[in-house]
Design a protein around this motif. Structure first.
Motif, PDB file in Angstrom:
ATOM      1  N   CYS A   1      39.694  20.254 -31.384  1.00  0.00           N
ATOM      2  CA  CYS A   1      39.306  21.585 -31.834  1.00  0.00           C
ATOM      3  C   CYS A   1      37.910  21.891 -31.280  1.00  0.00           C
ATOM      4  O   CYS A   1      37.013  21.044 -31.342  1.00  0.00           O
TER       5      CYS A   1
ATOM      6  N   CYS B   1      44.265  22.248 -36.091  1.00  0.00           N
ATOM      7  CA  CYS B   1      43.200  21.262 -36.272  1.00  0.00           C
ATOM      8  C   CYS B   1      43.438  20.511 -37.574  1.00  0.00           C
ATOM      9  O   CYS B   1      43.683  21.121 -38.618  1.00  0.00           O
TER      10      CYS B   1
ATOM     11  N   LEU C   1      44.080  17.655 -32.897  1.00  0.00           N
ATOM     12  CA  LEU C   1      45.054  18.730 -33.003  1.00  0.00           C
ATOM     13  C   LEU C   1      46.456  18.166 -33.133  1.00  0.00           C
ATOM     14  O   LEU C   1      46.800  17.176 -32.492  1.00  0.00           O
TER      15      LEU C   1
END
Length: 73
Positions: free
Chosen positions: A15, A38, A23
């Motif tokens: 992220c 995320c 992620l």
């Protein structure tokens, strides 16, 4: 259809927000969505034509699932 990423690429993607969480594919409500979420902040990033769009301005908030307005970079 769920996003299919190379495992090595998925491992290094993070992220772009200051927390830099890893992620995962899909969203909390749709694990088959063309998006990456995320694991720390919950922002959802779209995947367009197989390419993750990791821009804070394009992310959505997992609780609202709508674009973040005024997201700081």
């Amino acid at each position: 259809m769920a996003v299919v990423l190379d495992p090595v690429l998925q491992e290094i993607l993070a992220c772009p927000a200051p927390d830099h969480g890893s992620l995962r594919v899909g969203t909390p409500t749709d694990p088959e969505a063309d998006a990456l979420t995320c694991t720390v902040c919950g922002r959802i990033y779209p995947v367009e034509d197989g390419i993750p769009v990791l821009l804070l301005d394009e992310a959505t908030d997992a609780q609202r699932e709508e674009p973040n307005e005024g997201a700081s970079q």
